[in-house]
Design a protein around this motif. Structure first.
Motif, short mmCIF file in Angstrom:
data_model
loop_
_atom_site.label_atom_id
_atom_site.label_comp_id
_atom_site.label_asym_id
_atom_site.label_seq_id
_atom_site.Cartn_x
_atom_site.Cartn_y
_atom_site.Cartn_z
N GLY A 90 0.79 -1.22 0.00
CA GLY A 90 0.00 0.00 0.00
C GLY A 90 0.82 1.27 0.00
N VAL A 91 2.13 1.16 0.07
CA VAL A 91 3.03 2.31 0.07
C VAL A 91 3.55 2.52 -1.35
N PRO A 92 3.31 3.69 -1.96
CA PRO A 92 3.84 3.93 -3.30
C PRO A 92 5.36 4.07 -3.25
N THR A 93 6.04 3.42 -4.20
CA THR A 93 7.50 3.38 -4.16
C THR A 93 8.11 3.61 -5.53
N VAL A 94 9.40 3.92 -5.49
CA VAL A 94 10.23 3.92 -6.69
C VAL A 94 11.54 3.22 -6.32
N ALA A 95 11.98 2.31 -7.19
CA ALA A 95 13.25 1.62 -7.01
C ALA A 95 14.28 2.28 -7.92
N SER A 96 15.38 2.69 -7.34
CA SER A 96 16.42 3.35 -8.13
C SER A 96 16.97 2.39 -9.18
N PRO A 97 17.19 2.89 -10.40
CA PRO A 97 17.75 2.02 -11.43
C PRO A 97 19.25 1.75 -11.22
N MET A 98 19.89 2.47 -10.31
CA MET A 98 21.33 2.27 -10.11
C MET A 98 21.61 1.05 -9.24
N TYR A 99 21.34 1.17 -7.94
CA TYR A 99 21.68 0.08 -7.01
C TYR A 99 20.44 -0.59 -6.43
N LYS A 100 19.26 -0.22 -6.93
CA LYS A 100 17.98 -0.87 -6.61
C LYS A 100 17.43 -0.56 -5.23
N GLN A 101 17.89 0.50 -4.56
CA GLN A 101 17.26 0.90 -3.31
C GLN A 101 15.83 1.34 -3.60
N VAL A 102 14.92 1.06 -2.68
CA VAL A 102 13.51 1.38 -2.86
C VAL A 102 13.14 2.51 -1.91
N PHE A 103 12.48 3.55 -2.45
CA PHE A 103 12.11 4.73 -1.68
C PHE A 103 10.60 4.88 -1.60
N LEU A 105 7.57 7.01 -1.84
CA LEU A 105 7.32 8.26 -2.57
C LEU A 105 6.64 9.31 -1.69
N ARG A 106 6.00 8.90 -0.59
CA ARG A 106 5.31 9.85 0.29
C ARG A 106 6.28 10.58 1.21
N THR A 107 7.29 9.85 1.71
CA THR A 107 8.18 10.41 2.73
C THR A 107 9.63 10.54 2.29
N GLY A 108 10.02 9.79 1.26
CA GLY A 108 11.41 9.79 0.82
C GLY A 108 12.28 8.78 1.56
N ALA A 109 11.72 8.08 2.55
CA ALA A 109 12.48 7.11 3.33
C ALA A 109 12.88 5.93 2.45
N CYS A 110 14.06 5.41 2.69
CA CYS A 110 14.55 4.24 1.97
C CYS A 110 13.98 3.00 2.66
N LEU A 111 13.24 2.19 1.92
CA LEU A 111 12.61 0.99 2.47
C LEU A 111 13.47 -0.24 2.29
N ASP A 112 14.40 -0.20 1.35
CA ASP A 112 15.27 -1.34 1.07
C ASP A 112 16.64 -0.79 0.71
N THR A 113 17.56 -0.86 1.66
CA THR A 113 18.87 -0.21 1.49
C THR A 113 19.87 -1.06 0.72
N GLN A 114 19.52 -2.30 0.41
CA GLN A 114 20.44 -3.21 -0.28
C GLN A 114 21.76 -3.34 0.50
N GLY A 115 21.66 -3.37 1.84
CA GLY A 115 22.82 -3.58 2.68
C GLY A 115 23.63 -2.35 3.00
N LYS A 116 23.20 -1.18 2.57
CA LYS A 116 23.94 0.05 2.84
C LYS A 116 23.25 0.83 3.95
N GLU A 117 23.93 1.85 4.48
CA GLU A 117 23.33 2.72 5.48
C GLU A 117 22.12 3.42 4.85
N PRO A 118 21.02 3.57 5.60
CA PRO A 118 19.83 4.20 5.01
C PRO A 118 20.05 5.68 4.71
N LEU A 119 19.66 6.07 3.53
CA LEU A 119 19.65 7.46 3.10
C LEU A 119 18.25 7.75 2.57
N ALA A 120 17.82 8.99 2.64
CA ALA A 120 16.49 9.35 2.15
C ALA A 120 16.64 10.30 0.97
#
Length: 167
Positions: A90-103, A105-120
């Motif tokens: 139910g959360v709208p998202t966009v997955a970056s085409p670079m390293y595939k982190q998922v954000f 779209l409502r808050t900018g929070a990273c939902l899937d960091t792919q093992g990296k420190e979370p960035l928004a």
């Protein structure tokens, strides 16, 4: 259907009069007209340059419109509008085409960091008036719980601002 939403402190784009240079127009309030709703494809991103700031616009399957910075915070590349638009519980998202982190779209929070420190990623308020998409650029930190053009949260007091159906 009316489609209208802004962040609580951002105000709404005013309906402009027919005279040019009206001081109560959207630009006077910090809103920037970006495109028409119909210019945005469903489940796709679009890039826009607002001054010296690149943003990504996203139209979800249910007609909501979101705006984020275009720069992927993990890679530094201006690519988020080319990401995969989707939904996670139910959360709208966009997955970056670079390293595939998922954000989110409502808050900018990273939902899937792919093992990296979370960035928004920064998100920006979006409003739709008469079929035009307006963005109000947010400077500084990513606002928590930023609201976007969501029919479920439409402000009935401003229903006359947007008459177009974004679907």
């Amino acid at each position: 259907m009316t489609l209208m939403e802004t962040t609580p402190d951002a105000g709404t784009p005013a309906v402009t009069s027919s005279s040019t240079g009206a001081s109560d127009g959207p630009a006077a309030q910090g809103w920037i007209r970006v495109c028409r709703v119909d210019d945005l494809l469903v489940e796709r991103g679009a890039a826009a340059l607002l001054g010296d700031r690149q943003i990504g616009l996203f139209r979800t399957f249910d007609g909501r419109i979101f705006a984020t910075d275009q720069i992927d915070p993990f890679s530094g590349a201006a690519v988020l509008s080319r990401g995969i638009v989707g939904d996670r519980g139910g959360v709208p998202t966009v997955a970056s085409p670079m390293y595939k982190q998922v954000f989110d779209l409502r808050t900018g929070a990273c939902l899937d960091t792919q093992g990296k420190e979370p960035l928004a990623v920064a998100v920006h308020p979006v409003a739709v008036a008469d079929g035009d998409v307006f963005v109000k650029l947010v400077t500084g930190a990513v606002p928590a719980g930023s609201a976007h053009a969501d029919p479920a949260h439409a402000d009935p007091a401003h229903a006359d601002l947007a008459e177009g159906d974004a679907r």
